[in-house]
Design a protein around this motif. Structure first.
Motif, PDB file in Angstrom:
ATOM      1  N   LEU A  50       4.119   2.569   8.567  1.00 24.21           N
ATOM      2  CA  LEU A  50       4.978   2.761   7.397  1.00 24.21           C
ATOM      3  C   LEU A  50       4.268   3.461   6.238  1.00 24.21           C
ATOM      4  O   LEU A  50       4.898   4.168   5.465  1.00 24.21           O
ATOM      5  N   ARG A  51       2.955   3.276   6.123  1.00 20.98           N
ATOM      6  CA  ARG A  51       2.205   3.926   5.036  1.00 20.98           C
ATOM      7  C   ARG A  51       2.023   5.409   5.278  1.00 20.98           C
ATOM      8  O   ARG A  51       1.809   6.173   4.350  1.00 20.98           O
ATOM      9  N   SER A  52       2.055   5.841   6.524  1.00 17.58           N
ATOM     10  CA  SER A  52       1.865   7.248   6.891  1.00 17.58           C
ATOM     11  C   SER A  52       0.599   7.841   6.290  1.00 17.58           C
ATOM     12  O   SER A  52       0.640   8.866   5.615  1.00 17.58           O
ATOM     13  N   PRO A  53      -0.561   7.217   6.541  1.00 18.21           N
ATOM     14  CA  PRO A  53      -1.798   7.776   5.994  1.00 18.21           C
ATOM     15  C   PRO A  53      -2.200   9.062   6.713  1.00 18.21           C
ATOM     16  O   PRO A  53      -1.804   9.297   7.854  1.00 18.21           O
ATOM     17  N   ALA A  54      -2.976   9.884   6.054  1.00 16.26           N
ATOM     18  CA  ALA A  54      -3.465  11.113   6.673  1.00 16.26           C
ATOM     19  C   ALA A  54      -4.507  10.802   7.740  1.00 16.26           C
ATOM     20  O   ALA A  54      -4.670  11.546   8.699  1.00 16.26           O
ATOM     21  N   LEU A  55      -5.198   9.693   7.586  1.00 18.79           N
ATOM     22  CA  LEU A  55      -6.235   9.291   8.530  1.00 18.79           C
ATOM     23  C   LEU A  55      -6.182   7.785   8.686  1.00 18.79           C
ATOM     24  O   LEU A  55      -6.019   7.062   7.703  1.00 18.79           O
ATOM     25  N   ILE A  56      -6.321   7.313   9.897  1.00 22.69           N
ATOM     26  CA  ILE A  56      -6.371   5.865  10.121  1.00 22.69           C
ATOM     27  C   ILE A  56      -7.538   5.554  11.044  1.00 22.69           C
ATOM     28  O   ILE A  56      -7.751   6.220  12.040  1.00 22.69           O
ATOM     29  N   LEU A  57      -8.307   4.556  10.644  1.00 19.12           N
ATOM     30  CA  LEU A  57      -9.423   4.078  11.451  1.00 19.12           C
ATOM     31  C   LEU A  57      -9.006   2.749  12.060  1.00 19.12           C
ATOM     32  O   LEU A  57      -8.629   1.831  11.338  1.00 19.12           O
TER      33      LEU A  57
ATOM     34  N   GLY B 156       0.789  -1.223   0.000  1.00 18.22           N
ATOM     35  CA  GLY B 156       0.000   0.000   0.000  1.00 18.22           C
ATOM     36  C   GLY B 156       0.823   1.276   0.000  1.00 18.22           C
ATOM     37  O   GLY B 156       0.274   2.358  -0.182  1.00 18.22           O
ATOM     38  N   CYS B 157       2.119   1.168   0.215  1.00 13.46           N
ATOM     39  CA  CYS B 157       2.977   2.361   0.145  1.00 13.46           C
ATOM     40  C   CYS B 157       3.116   2.764  -1.320  1.00 13.46           C
ATOM     41  O   CYS B 157       3.203   1.903  -2.202  1.00 13.46           O
ATOM     42  N   ALA B 158       3.140   4.036  -1.574  1.00 10.62           N
ATOM     43  CA  ALA B 158       3.336   4.514  -2.942  1.00 10.62           C
ATOM     44  C   ALA B 158       4.664   4.000  -3.482  1.00 10.62           C
ATOM     45  O   ALA B 158       5.658   3.954  -2.754  1.00 10.62           O
ATOM     46  N   LYS B 159       4.686   3.608  -4.745  1.00  9.09           N
ATOM     47  CA  LYS B 159       5.903   3.042  -5.333  1.00  9.09           C
ATOM     48  C   LYS B 159       7.090   3.987  -5.221  1.00  9.09           C
ATOM     49  O   LYS B 159       8.213   3.557  -5.018  1.00  9.09           O
ATOM     50  N   ASN B 160       6.832   5.274  -5.333  1.00 10.71           N
ATOM     51  CA  ASN B 160       7.924   6.243  -5.252  1.00 10.71           C
ATOM     52  C   ASN B 160       8.225   6.666  -3.813  1.00 10.71           C
ATOM     53  O   ASN B 160       9.056   7.536  -3.594  1.00 10.71           O
ATOM     54  N   ASN B 161       7.538   6.035  -2.843  1.00 13.63           N
ATOM     55  CA  ASN B 161       7.738   6.414  -1.447  1.00 13.63           C
ATOM     56  C   ASN B 161       7.845   5.187  -0.538  1.00 13.63           C
ATOM     57  O   ASN B 161       7.382   5.211   0.594  1.00 13.63           O
TER      58      ASN B 161
END
Length: 131
Positions: free
Chosen positions: A71-78, A9-14
Motif C-alpha cells: 500500500l505504501r508503494s515505496p521506490a525500494l523495499i528491503l 507511513g503512507c503520505a497524508k495526501n496519498n
C-alpha cells in the motif's frame, strides 16, 4: 486500528481508499482474517484495544506488514528473511503470500533487494533507472 496500521507511513495526501486496502488484503489472503475481528478493519489493536497484537498470530502480523509495504508503494523495499523460523506448513503459506506481494509491487514498478539469495523468487530492476 487495522486500517491505520495498514496505511501507516503512507503520505497524508496519498492514503489508499478502503476499496484499495480491501483489494490488497484479499490478494494477500488477509481479508478473511480481518473480517473475523470484532470491528473488522476498524478494530483497535494493542493497548486499550479490542485485541492484543500477539493474539492476531504471527502469520496475520506478517501479512499485515506485507500489505502495508504494498500500500505504501515505496521506490525500494528491503525484505529480510522473514520466513526462516517458520514451520514447513506456515513457511509454504507465507512464501505464497510473499510471492503475491512481490507480484503486486512489481506491477507498481518497485525494486526488491534481499539479504539471502535463497529467498529471491522474483526480482526485477530497470537498468535505465540505476544510471
Amino acid at each position: 486500528s487495522i486500517t491505520h496500521n495498514l496505511t501507516y507511513g503512507c503520505a497524508k495526501n496519498n492514503k489508499p481508499d478502503m476499496i484499495t486496502i480491501e483489494n490488497v488484503c484479499r490478494q494477500l489472503d488477509l481479508h478473511h482474517h480481518i473480517v473475523q475481528l470484532p470491528d473488522q478493519y476498524s478494530t483497535i489493536v494493542g493497548v486499550g484495544g479490542a485485541i492484543s497484537a500477539s493474539s492476531l498470530g504471527y502469520e496475520v502480523l506478517l501479512k499485515i506488514s506485507l500489505a502495508r509495504a504494498v500500500l505504501r508503494s515505496p521506490a525500494l523495499i528491503l525484505i529480510d528473511d522473514i520466513l526462516q523460523h517458520l514451520s514447513p506448513t506456515l513457511y509454504d503459506r507465507m512464501q505464497n503470500t510473499l510471492q503475491k506481494a512481490l507480484t503486486l509491487m512489481l506491477n507498481s514498478q518497485q525494486q526488491q533487494v534481499y539479504n539471502k539469495t535463497t529467498t529471491v523468487v522474483t526480482c526485477h530492476y530497470d537498468t535505465q533507472q540505476l544510471s
